[in-house]
Every structure is written in C-alpha cells, then in structure tokens.
Design a protein around this motif. Structure first.
Motif, PDB file in Angstrom:
ATOM      1  N   MET A 105       0.773  -1.087   0.076  1.00 27.78           N
ATOM      2  CA  MET A 105       0.219  -0.072  -0.025  1.00 27.78           C
ATOM      3  C   MET A 105       0.791   1.062  -0.085  1.00 27.78           C
ATOM      4  O   MET A 105       2.005   1.149   0.673  1.00 27.78           O
ATOM      5  CB  MET A 105      -0.883  -0.030   1.241  1.00 27.78           C
ATOM      6  N   ASN A 106       0.344   2.310  -0.571  1.00 26.34           N
ATOM      7  CA  ASN A 106       1.033   3.633  -0.660  1.00 26.34           C
ATOM      8  C   ASN A 106       0.519   4.438   0.418  1.00 26.34           C
ATOM      9  O   ASN A 106      -0.429   4.723   0.868  1.00 26.34           O
ATOM     10  CB  ASN A 106       0.660   4.420  -1.752  1.00 26.34           C
ATOM     11  N   GLU A 107       1.772   4.660   1.265  1.00 26.20           N
ATOM     12  CA  GLU A 107       1.465   5.418   2.563  1.00 26.20           C
ATOM     13  C   GLU A 107       1.659   6.878   2.269  1.00 26.20           C
ATOM     14  O   GLU A 107       2.630   7.321   1.736  1.00 26.20           O
ATOM     15  CB  GLU A 107       2.294   5.067   3.742  1.00 26.20           C
ATOM     16  N   ARG A 108       0.687   7.857   2.843  1.00 25.22           N
ATOM     17  CA  ARG A 108       0.661   9.193   2.923  1.00 25.22           C
ATOM     18  C   ARG A 108       0.799   9.745   3.976  1.00 25.22           C
ATOM     19  O   ARG A 108       0.077   9.203   4.910  1.00 25.22           O
ATOM     20  CB  ARG A 108      -0.455   9.678   1.939  1.00 25.22           C
ATOM     21  N   LYS A 109       1.622  10.786   4.307  1.00 25.66           N
ATOM     22  CA  LYS A 109       1.703  11.595   5.375  1.00 25.66           C
ATOM     23  C   LYS A 109       0.618  12.810   5.433  1.00 25.66           C
ATOM     24  O   LYS A 109       0.822  13.437   4.388  1.00 25.66           O
ATOM     25  CB  LYS A 109       3.041  11.985   5.770  1.00 25.66           C
ATOM     26  N   ILE A 110      -0.274  12.913   6.267  1.00 24.29           N
ATOM     27  CA  ILE A 110      -0.858  13.848   6.467  1.00 24.29           C
ATOM     28  C   ILE A 110      -0.444  14.886   7.608  1.00 24.29           C
ATOM     29  O   ILE A 110      -0.199  14.558   8.749  1.00 24.29           O
ATOM     30  CB  ILE A 110      -2.522  13.564   7.038  1.00 24.29           C
ATOM     31  N   SER A 111      -0.445  16.109   7.074  1.00 23.89           N
ATOM     32  CA  SER A 111       0.225  17.158   7.870  1.00 23.89           C
ATOM     33  C   SER A 111      -1.157  18.203   8.267  1.00 23.89           C
ATOM     34  O   SER A 111      -1.671  18.937   7.475  1.00 23.89           O
ATOM     35  CB  SER A 111       1.266  18.012   7.371  1.00 23.89           C
ATOM     36  N   ILE A 112      -1.330  18.538   9.537  1.00 26.76           N
ATOM     37  CA  ILE A 112      -2.240  19.480  10.065  1.00 26.76           C
ATOM     38  C   ILE A 112      -1.741  20.380  10.626  1.00 26.76           C
ATOM     39  O   ILE A 112      -0.922  20.409  11.559  1.00 26.76           O
ATOM     40  CB  ILE A 112      -3.530  18.729  10.902  1.00 26.76           C
ATOM     41  N   GLU A 113      -1.966  21.684  10.041  1.00 23.12           N
ATOM     42  CA  GLU A 113      -1.330  22.857  10.837  1.00 23.12           C
ATOM     43  C   GLU A 113      -2.524  23.804  11.268  1.00 23.12           C
ATOM     44  O   GLU A 113      -3.356  23.832  10.340  1.00 23.12           O
ATOM     45  CB  GLU A 113      -0.265  23.683   9.832  1.00 23.12           C
ATOM     46  N   GLN A 114      -2.318  24.663  12.151  1.00 22.15           N
ATOM     47  CA  GLN A 114      -3.247  25.473  12.825  1.00 22.15           C
ATOM     48  C   GLN A 114      -2.483  26.962  12.996  1.00 22.15           C
ATOM     49  O   GLN A 114      -1.542  26.991  13.483  1.00 22.15           O
ATOM     50  CB  GLN A 114      -3.577  25.072  14.268  1.00 22.15           C
ATOM     51  N   HIS A 115      -3.232  27.823  12.217  1.00 21.66           N
ATOM     52  CA  HIS A 115      -2.650  29.239  11.918  1.00 21.66           C
ATOM     53  C   HIS A 115      -3.663  30.175  12.741  1.00 21.66           C
ATOM     54  O   HIS A 115      -3.911  31.272  12.227  1.00 21.66           O
ATOM     55  CB  HIS A 115      -2.488  29.686  10.514  1.00 21.66           C
ATOM     56  N   SER A 116      -4.116  29.689  14.075  1.00 20.51           N
ATOM     57  CA  SER A 116      -5.102  30.724  14.529  1.00 20.51           C
ATOM     58  C   SER A 116      -4.501  31.751  15.290  1.00 20.51           C
ATOM     59  O   SER A 116      -5.089  33.022  15.139  1.00 20.51           O
ATOM     60  CB  SER A 116      -5.741  30.145  15.449  1.00 20.51           C
ATOM     61  N   GLY A 117      -3.335  31.661  15.389  1.00 21.20           N
ATOM     62  CA  GLY A 117      -2.693  33.028  16.194  1.00 21.20           C
ATOM     63  C   GLY A 117      -2.397  34.180  15.212  1.00 21.20           C
ATOM     64  O   GLY A 117      -2.602  35.193  15.537  1.00 21.20           O
ATOM     65  N   ILE A 118      -2.161  33.717  13.815  1.00 25.52           N
ATOM     66  CA  ILE A 118      -1.948  34.813  12.679  1.00 25.52           C
ATOM     67  C   ILE A 118      -3.565  35.739  12.789  1.00 25.52           C
ATOM     68  O   ILE A 118      -3.523  36.768  12.453  1.00 25.52           O
ATOM     69  CB  ILE A 118      -1.394  34.383  11.618  1.00 25.52           C
TER      70      ILE A 118
END
Length: 56
Positions: A1-14
């Motif tokens: 299987m092809n594994e993908r990395k999921i990146s979650i970023e939160q920019h609420s400070g800006i």
C-alpha cells in the motif's frame, strides 16, 4: 500500500493577530460600523500592496 503523511497545521494565532489589529484600527480611527466593515474588506488589500515589495 502507498502510505501518505497527513500534516495538519493550525494558524489561528495569525488570524487572531489580524483580527486584533483590525479592531485596534477601528477604535484608533473612531470609525463607525459601516466604515469598519468596509475597512475589514479593504485593509488586507492595502497590507498586501504595502508588503508586496518585501515578499518579492
């Protein structure tokens, strides 16, 4: 299987910094409701034009 990395970023400070600056601008300039609402739409444009030479 092809594994993908999921990146979650939160920019609420800006976003909170932007909102605080908008509220400060309305209070400092003694703008009314409709002028403040118009400033909400126009202020990001003028910031972009101002900082565009810095960004390249």
């Amino acid at each position: 299987m092809n594994e993908r990395k999921i990146s979650i970023e939160q920019h609420s400070g800006i976003g909170m910094l932007w909102f605080g600056g908008w509220l400060f601008s309305i209070g400092y300039l003694n703008l009314g409701f409709w002028q403040g609402l118009l400033g909400l739409l126009i202020w990001p444009y003028f910031l972009g034009v101002h900082f565009m030479p810095v960004a390249g």
